[in-house]
Design an enzyme around this catalytic site. Structure first.
Site, PDB file in Angstrom:
ATOM      1  N   GLY A 193       0.778  -1.227   0.000  1.00  0.00           N
ATOM      2  CA  GLY A 193       0.000   0.000   0.000  1.00  0.00           C
ATOM      3  C   GLY A 193       0.803   1.266   0.000  1.00  0.00           C
ATOM      4  O   GLY A 193       0.239   2.346   0.022  1.00  0.00           O
ATOM      5  N   CYS A 194       2.136   1.184  -0.034  1.00  0.00           N
ATOM      6  CA  CYS A 194       2.935   2.400   0.091  1.00  0.00           C
ATOM      7  C   CYS A 194       3.085   3.135  -1.220  1.00  0.00           C
ATOM      8  O   CYS A 194       3.425   4.300  -1.263  1.00  0.00           O
ATOM      9  CB  CYS A 194       4.307   2.084   0.662  1.00  0.00           C
ATOM     10  SG  CYS A 194       5.320   1.087  -0.452  1.00  0.00           S
TER      11      CYS A 194
END
Length: 257
Positions: free
Chosen positions: A118-119
């Site tokens: 998710g980064c």
């Protein structure tokens, strides 16, 4: 055939966004509940797989467009020559064919992303690309406490998949004048925001709504991806409620540019 323009022979049925699963309650009785679906989705550009994400199989055209925009693969939707959603036995391929200039830029910014991260950074192959400059969105933030409260409430009400499963993130684009909201959901928070970006680009927003400043709402835990993706989508502001269960508190609401 992987990356083919036709792909007719490897098509399969498209999975649904949610599935009904049996469960055993605390009292020992058999019951059922709805779960959000998640499957591998490959983004294939000019015949080459660039990224694989785990995503909810809904609004996948929006995901393809939004991912392309937020990752800087294209500058606008007109640089996509062709887009096809191809379900297969092992997952779903989003096959995009780019115009010449966009294809050349893609070779300069290669990445291979596998898995539900998710980064927004995992998989890129240089530190320079990790720290690429994000464009500024020059729109004045002019929101009242009432507008923020309305946006948060509207976002919650619009989460159809989450109402069924209690397991989906959402991103929404609120238009204060008409009090309308475009919402996209996914099991991945970064996918939800990319889907929203793609939907807005396809609809011609936010440029069409620029005179009436419109923020994006984001229901999830915070990470690096939303602040990096928002400017790439011309979204001038992100608002994040502190938790799914928290009531809107205009006086304590926080805006992140």
């Amino acid at each position: 055939m992987h990356g083919s323009r036709s792909g007719a022979h490897d098509r399969a049925s498209m999975p649904t966004a949610s599935v009904r699963m049996p469960r055993l309650t605390s009292s020992g009785t058999r019951d059922e509940r709805m779960l959000a679906e998640e499957c591998p989705v490959a983004l294939v550009y000019d015949g080459t797989t660039v990224a694989v994400v785990m995503a909810t199989p809904a609004d996948l055209t929006d995901l393809a467009v939004g991912f392309s925009l937020t990752e800087g693969i294209i500058g606008d939707i007109g640089e996509i020559e062709e887009l096809t959603v191809v379900p297969g036995r092992d997952g779903i391929e989003l096959r995009l064919w780019l115009r010449t200039n966009a294809g050349r830029r893609l070779k300069e910014r290669r990445r291979h992303l596998v898995g539900p991260t998710g980064c927004g950074l995992c998989g890129i192959d240089s530190l320079r690309e990790a720290g690429r400059i994000i464009q500024c969105v020059e729109q004045p933030a002019n929101l009242t406490a009432e507008q923020i409260s309305t946006a948060v409430a509207t976002l919650s009400e619009s989460q159809i998949l989450n109402h069924k499963t209690r397991a989906a993130h959402a991103a929404g684009f609120f238009e204060p004048v008409g009090k309308t909201m475009t919402v996209r959901e996914d099991v991945g928070r970064h996918n939800a925001l990319d889907k929203l970006a793609g939907a807005l680009a396809t609809e011609g927003a936010p440029a069409a709504l620029a005179p009436s400043f419109s923020p994006a709402g984001f229901r999830s835990r915070w990470c690096k991806k939303p602040p990096r993706s928002a400017p790439a989508s011309s979204l001038p502001c992100l608002h994040r409620p502190r938790s799914q269960s928290e009531r809107p508190k205009p006086a304590g609401s926080r805006l992140s540019a």
